[in-house]
Design an enzyme around this catalytic site. Structure first.
Site, PDB file in Angstrom:
ATOM      1  N   GLY A  29      76.842  94.396  41.484  1.00  0.00           N
ATOM      2  CA  GLY A  29      75.652  93.609  41.194  1.00  0.00           C
ATOM      3  C   GLY A  29      74.559  93.791  42.225  1.00  0.00           C
ATOM      4  N   ALA A  30      74.945  94.117  43.455  1.00  0.00           N
ATOM      5  CA  ALA A  30      73.945  94.339  44.496  1.00  0.00           C
ATOM      6  C   ALA A  30      73.133  95.596  44.221  1.00  0.00           C
ATOM      7  CB  ALA A  30      74.611  94.418  45.864  1.00  0.00           C
ATOM      8  N   GLY A  40      58.066  65.084  61.422  1.00  0.00           N
ATOM      9  CA  GLY A  40      57.872  64.228  60.258  1.00  0.00           C
ATOM     10  C   GLY A  40      57.175  64.970  59.132  1.00  0.00           C
ATOM     11  N   GLY A  41      56.242  64.272  58.492  1.00  0.00           N
ATOM     12  CA  GLY A  41      55.504  64.866  57.380  1.00  0.00           C
ATOM     13  C   GLY A  41      54.702  66.088  57.777  1.00  0.00           C
TER      14      GLY A  41
END
Length: 503
Positions: free
Chosen positions: A390-391, A150-151
């Site tokens: 681009g790498a 949960g939280g």
């Protein structure tokens, strides 16, 4: 105070106090808030019923380094978090911030204490606030030593490093019963959020441990290698050793023989790492997640550095969504604490394909560009072999303001591989050729492209690579750069509140 240790031992787990003692130096723990208990009467719970409200908090030392620490006690109402439980944890983090030292949290809890309603949620909110305040200022380490649901998962989620342990750790936002009721899907807690799931698949966990004892030993090792706080990287700034690159240099000849003969063959980047860093100093992070890149901490002649390396052994070292996140996170951690970043580049590009585009490779890849560009710590890049497209730019290129970029003689820096380039550049000319003519012409143009572009000399001429260095000289060259840049002060600063990283 009496502790129900046997209850934990029957579950195959150590008690909260035993865990604290395994992390800390002997007899160094001092408890804070031992007299705090739950303060509310509700649903058959009486005020003051739960000793120390189910969490032990305090401080101690790890190899003499001060740390603050807390451990939830599953034997006290399942380690559930009520208002005072949350207050104690938040206060411990606050004290760690004020005293500029790491905070270690040991999580073993059933989640929010339902009987306390919104006050339990308030306790979580206080923790999240101080986790965020501490981020980038002091190291935050989370150990999942039981349930974390949960939280409760979001506090570890904000922290820097999460350790998970086989057969003990469980993390999930919604458990198997809720999933069954909502989606009618049957799944066990281990299948949903066990140690292996978060180490290999989700990437939530940074370190995957076989047992508790090993886990606490590795936590101690991590504390010993990272700076204790922002502006705490003293092993470099206080070093007054003279720069001596040419004399008495013990070159590592093994590095010259690691790369295979052909560029389409793989090798293990760990062999290169081992030839550069101090023996047994490398501590890998996210070892089982996005294995096409390798990241971690190490020391070079006693100086702590962060390593970001492409791994040709997996997916040829290509960058995809998960590895981009892994790299960007490592960059930002290192930069927050002024840990020098050493990048070892051998990357053929970003992963092509529909699946990666649909997952947002543009957004994920942009995180690397943003993180390297924003980072003002020392940045040194060594291009070992491939650096395409681009790498090439993304992996700590000169264009993103790396301080030094080196290339081994084997480096191939280009828009793409030679064969692919030949197909695109001369595809129309080859269209009407016979198969044999096409083969000969294609090989001729591939060789031409290789000769003109698939070497580091063009990049050197333009100043995009500072020097071509011998592999065996890499360690000494990096060390000399660390020394000369130890007082680095970034010049390119734009006054603004903060940028907007493409999360």
């Amino acid at each position: 105070m009496e502790y129900n240790m046997e209850k934990q031992h029957k579950l195959g787990k150590l008690h909260a106090l035993e865990r604290i003692c395994q992390v800390l130096d002997p007899d160094s723990f001092r408890e804070i808030g031992s007299g705090i208990t739950n303060l509310e009467d509700a649903f058959n719970i009486k005020k003051g019923q739960f000793p120390y409200d189910g969490v032990i908090t305090g401080y101690g030392t790890v190899d003499g380094q001060r740390v603050f620490i807390y451990a939830e006690d599953f034997t006290v109402i399942g380690g559930t978090l009520g208002k005072m439980h949350g207050f104690k944890i938040a206060n411990t983090i606050k004290l760690a911030i004020e005293n500029r030292c790491p905070i270690i949290g040991i999580n073993d809890s059933g989640g929010a204490r339902i009987q306390e309603g919104i006050n339990a949620l308030a306790g979580y909110g206080e923790i999240f606030y101080y986790n965020t305040l501490a981020s980038g200022y002091i190291p935050q380490i989370s150990i999942i030593a039981g349930n974390c649901a949960g939280g409760a998962v979001y506090s570890p989620g904000i922290t820097d490093f999460i350790f998970v342990i086989d057969d003990i750790s469980q993390m999930f936002v919604t458990g198997p019963k809720v999933i069954k009721s909502v989606t009618n899907e049957d799944i066990t807690a281990t299948e949903l959020g066990g140690a292996e799931v978060h180490a290999k698949t989700s990437g939530v966990a940074h370190f995957h441990m076989p047992d508790e004892k090993t886990c606490y030993q590795q936590v101690r090792k991590l504390i010993g290698i990272i700076p204790p706080c922002y502006q705490g990287q003293t092993d470099l700034k206080m070093l007054n050793q003279p720069i001596n690159y040419t004399e008495n240099v013990a070159f590592n000849e093994d590095l010259a023989h690691i790369l295979p003969e052909h560029s389409n063959q793989s090798y293990d980047i760990h062999d290169v790492i081992d030839g550069i860093v101090d023996p047994d100093s490398f501590m890998e992070i996210h070892k089982e997640f996005a294995m096409n890149v390798v990241v971690g901490f190490a020391k070079i002649k006693g100086i702590t550095v962060g390593l970001i390396c492409d791994q040709p052994k997996y997916l040829a070292g290509v960058l995809d969504c998960d590895s981009s996140d892994k790299v960007a996170r490592m960059i930002r951690y290192c930069d927050a604490y002024d840990i020098p970043i050493i990048t070892l580049t051998d990357v053929p590009g970003f992963m092509p394909g529909k699946d990666q585009e649909y997952k947002g490779i543009i957004r994920h890849g942009a995180k690397i560009l943003y993180a390297y560009s924003e980072a003002t710590t020392i940045k040194i890049n060594v291009i070992l072999r491939k650096a395409y497209g681009g790498a090439y730019i993304a992996m700590s290129s000169k264009h993103l303001r790396s301080d030094f970029v080196y290339a081994w003689p084997t480096a191939e820096i280009a828009v793409m591989g030679a064969e692919g380039a030949a197909d695109i550049l001369y595809g129309k000319q080859m269209k009407d050729m016979s198969p044999e003519e096409k083969r000969v012409f294609r090989q001729e143009k591939t060789d031409e492209y290789n000769e003109k572009f698939m070497n580091p000399q063009v990049a050197v001429m333009h100043g995009y690579v500072d020097e071509v260095i011998r592999p065996e000289a890499t360690r000494e060259r990096i060390f000399a750069d660390l020394l000369v840049c130890r007082s680095k002060h970034a010049l390119d600063q734009v006054e603004k509140k903060h940028g907007n990283i493409p999360l």
